[in-house]
Structure formats: C-alpha cells, structure tokens
Motif scaffolding. Structure first.
Motif, PDB file in Angstrom:
ATOM      1  N   LEU A   1     -61.905 -46.213 -56.202  1.00 50.63           N
ATOM      2  CA  LEU A   1     -61.333 -45.263 -55.244  1.00 50.63           C
ATOM      3  C   LEU A   1     -60.239 -45.914 -54.406  1.00 50.63           C
ATOM      4  N   ARG A   2     -60.476 -47.144 -53.989  1.00 52.97           N
ATOM      5  CA  ARG A   2     -59.486 -47.845 -53.165  1.00 52.97           C
ATOM      6  C   ARG A   2     -58.171 -48.027 -53.929  1.00 52.97           C
ATOM      7  N   LYS A   3     -58.260 -48.354 -55.202  1.00 49.78           N
ATOM      8  CA  LYS A   3     -57.048 -48.510 -56.010  1.00 49.78           C
ATOM      9  C   LYS A   3     -56.354 -47.162 -56.239  1.00 49.78           C
ATOM     10  N   ASN A   4     -57.150 -46.105 -56.503  1.00 49.46           N
ATOM     11  CA  ASN A   4     -56.546 -44.792 -56.752  1.00 49.46           C
ATOM     12  C   ASN A   4     -55.862 -44.232 -55.518  1.00 49.46           C
ATOM     13  N   LEU A   5     -56.374 -44.545 -54.334  1.00 49.34           N
ATOM     14  CA  LEU A   5     -55.723 -44.066 -53.117  1.00 49.34           C
ATOM     15  C   LEU A   5     -54.288 -44.588 -53.023  1.00 49.34           C
ATOM     16  N   ALA A   6     -54.083 -45.851 -53.401  1.00 39.79           N
ATOM     17  CA  ALA A   6     -52.735 -46.423 -53.343  1.00 39.79           C
ATOM     18  C   ALA A   6     -51.861 -45.932 -54.495  1.00 39.79           C
ATOM     19  N   LEU A   7     -52.413 -45.826 -55.696  1.00 39.01           N
ATOM     20  CA  LEU A   7     -51.611 -45.476 -56.870  1.00 39.01           C
ATOM     21  C   LEU A   7     -51.287 -43.986 -56.935  1.00 39.01           C
ATOM     22  N   LEU A   8     -52.258 -43.147 -56.587  1.00 38.59           N
ATOM     23  CA  LEU A   8     -52.095 -41.704 -56.786  1.00 38.59           C
ATOM     24  C   LEU A   8     -51.727 -40.951 -55.516  1.00 38.59           C
ATOM     25  N   HIS A   9     -52.092 -41.491 -54.364  1.00 39.63           N
ATOM     26  CA  HIS A   9     -51.920 -40.735 -53.123  1.00 39.63           C
ATOM     27  C   HIS A   9     -51.094 -41.464 -52.065  1.00 39.63           C
ATOM     28  N   ASP A  10     -50.594 -42.658 -52.381  1.00 43.09           N
ATOM     29  CA  ASP A  10     -49.768 -43.431 -51.432  1.00 43.09           C
ATOM     30  C   ASP A  10     -50.501 -43.669 -50.106  1.00 43.09           C
ATOM     31  N   ILE A  11     -51.789 -43.935 -50.198  1.00 47.32           N
ATOM     32  CA  ILE A  11     -52.595 -44.239 -49.015  1.00 47.32           C
ATOM     33  C   ILE A  11     -53.110 -45.667 -49.157  1.00 47.32           C
ATOM     34  N   LYS A  12     -52.797 -46.487 -48.186  1.00 44.39           N
ATOM     35  CA  LYS A  12     -53.232 -47.887 -48.211  1.00 44.39           C
ATOM     36  C   LYS A  12     -54.488 -48.050 -47.360  1.00 44.39           C
ATOM     37  N   VAL A  13     -55.438 -48.828 -47.886  1.00 41.47           N
ATOM     38  CA  VAL A  13     -56.643 -49.195 -47.156  1.00 41.47           C
ATOM     39  C   VAL A  13     -56.389 -50.576 -46.560  1.00 41.47           C
TER      40      VAL A  13
END
Length: 303
Positions: free
Chosen positions: A209-221
């Motif tokens: 999920l953490r990786k998909n947030l950056a790749l698909l939604h431009d959201i950084k954790v």
C-alpha cells in the motif's frame, strides 16, 4: 483563467496612449502606437498568472490557457492594426497639362502694364497650384477617444470569451467505500491476514500500500528525520526507558507538498531531576544503617 487580464492591461496603458495621441492623431501615428501597446500585451500574456474567482494569483496558468490568451491578443492586434492600416489619404490629382503658350511672330511691347509670355505662364501656374490646394481634401485623422473606447470594448469581449471557453473545474464527489474497488481489495487482504492471525502477511500488504500510494496516487508517506518538524505533532514516549525518537504515525503529503495528514512523533521522556544539592543520590546499599551499627556496638561492649 486570467480574469479580466486583457481589459485591465489595456486600461493601464490607455492614459499614456491618450496623452501621446492628443496632438497627433494621424493614422500612421495611431497605428504605430496601438501596435506597440498590443505587442506589449502579447509579451505579457506569456507570463500571465492564474487567478481563480475569489483567489489570489499564484502564477500557475496552464500552457493551454496561456496559448489561448496569446492567440486572442494576436487576433486583436491583427484586427485593430489591420483596420487602421487600410485608411489612406486621398491621392492628390496630378496638375492639368497646359499646352505651351503660342508665341506671336510679332514681339510684344512690354509697356503700359503689359507683361511678357513668361510672366503670364508663371501666373497661370500659381493659379493652378492654388486651385489644387483648394480641391485637395484634408488629411484623414483618427478620433482617438472613440477608437480607444472600441478597442477597450474589444478587450472586454475577448475576456468574456476566454472566461466562457474555460472548462469548469471538476466537481469533487466523494466515492463511497462500497464502490471503491481498490479500497475494497485492500480491506479484504487485511481482513484475511487478521483471520489467519498472520502479522507478516499484514505487513506485506501495508508495504505494498505504501508503494502504491506514491506510484498511483502521488501521495508520499513521510517519516520523521529531524528536518521535517512541520509535518508532525510531538509528544512524550510512554516508556520512560525509551531513548529514541519514534515515528508513531507517518505524515501523508502530496507530490506538490500539500499536507494531507500530519504525523505524530514520540520523544524520550526527560531524565529525572537530581537532589537540590546537585549530583545523583547514592544507592541505598551504599548508606550504612545507623540503627544496626549501634546494636552491634552494644553487643561488643556487653561481651
């Protein structure tokens, strides 16, 4: 879009135009002055800034909107300058050809106020030139205020067209969880890990999920690293023996820097304060018990 950009820019230039054209309203002068102003507007439109209704400018005008603005200025310049360029002063009619005066075979006697042939010819040419000047119409001029009113009205019409051509901002509609397939898949995977009481499986899903947030939604954790204090709220760690700074909740930040959720950090608990005299108190076993020491001394005396 640039709300009223063309109109406000032209109003800024208009007073100087009126002063410049007040004494010289010839078509050539007016055409050159308007061309210069419109060329400045054309250059300024490349750097036009974005201003949504009720918002301040932020300098992020999209390329498509900027190109549309530049094309509109080019159209205005072509229409205004091209129209003025068609105004021409009427042609001056050529002088009428006068046949040469016929000379008499007998010489004229220049007396009693009678002149010769050359003098008569010069007088005739002077009368012809004066007649041509009377027949020549006045040089065309431009009614400057009326022209500038019409140009400003054209700018206002162009601004309205640009505003109407802009697509409305997309309406943000909250998607119910029951219709969000990606969210449902994540919930199902986490519930499966919970059903199997498999912590490693749950952590693998969270890592994905953490990786998909950056790749698909431009959201950084974002975790706390000592340089991003503004993204976190700080508290004291409940374990007094913990000596590290721990990221309890990471921050969620968009690629553009907007903070979606602030994180939370726990810092080590402060060390306990020593006695008022300074130093640390000695352990209890290092202090002798004066009561026991007195009893031992009494026994030795009795013995």
């Amino acid at each position: 879009m640039t709300e009223g950009f063309l109109t406000s820019a032209f109003k800024h230039q208009r007073p100087r135009l009126e002063m410049h054209l007040d004494d010289n309203a010839g078509t050539d002068t007016v055409t050159a002055a308007l061309r210069e102003v419109l060329e400045r507007l054309d250059a300024a439109s490349y750097g036009a800034s974005y201003r949504a209704p009720g918002q301040a400018r932020d300098g992020t005008l999209p390329d498509a909107a900027r190109q549309q603005l530049v094309a509109t200025v080019d159209l205005l310049r072509a229409a205004v300058v091209g129209t003025l360029s068609t105004v021409r002063a009427p042609a001056v009619p050529p002088p009428r050809h006068r046949p040469p005066a016929r000379r008499s075979p007998f010489p004229r006697i220049a007396f009693l106020g009678l002149g010769g042939d050359d003098e008569d010819s010069r007088e005739a040419e002077a009368r012809e030139l004066e007649e041509q000047r009377r027949r020549q119409p006045p040089r065309p001029t431009v009614h400057t205020l009326s022209l500038l009113d019409h140009v400003q009205a054209a700018m206002e019409a162009a601004d309205r067209l640009l505003a109407e051509a802009e697509p409305p901002p997309p309406e943000r509609v909250a998607l119910p969880w029951a219709e969000d397939a990606e969210l449902l898949n994540l919930i199902r995977d986490l519930m499966a890990a919970h059903a199997e009481w498999d912590g490693e499986l749950a952590l693998r899903h969270i890592d994905r999920l953490r990786k998909n947030l950056a790749l698909l939604h431009d959201i950084k954790v974002v975790d706390f690293d000592g340089t991003n204090e503004g993204l976190f709220a700080f508290g004291t760690h409940p374990d007094p023996e913990e000596e590290r700074v721990v990221t309890v909740q990471p921050a969620l930040v968009t690629a553009g820097g907007r903070v979606l959720r602030r994180g939370e950090v726990h810092e080590p608990a402060p060390a306990p304060q020593g006695p008022p005299g300074g130093g640390t108190p000695a352990p209890a076993h290092e202090h002798p018990d004066h009561g026991e020491q007195g009893d031992e001394h009494k026994e030795r005396n009795n013995g």
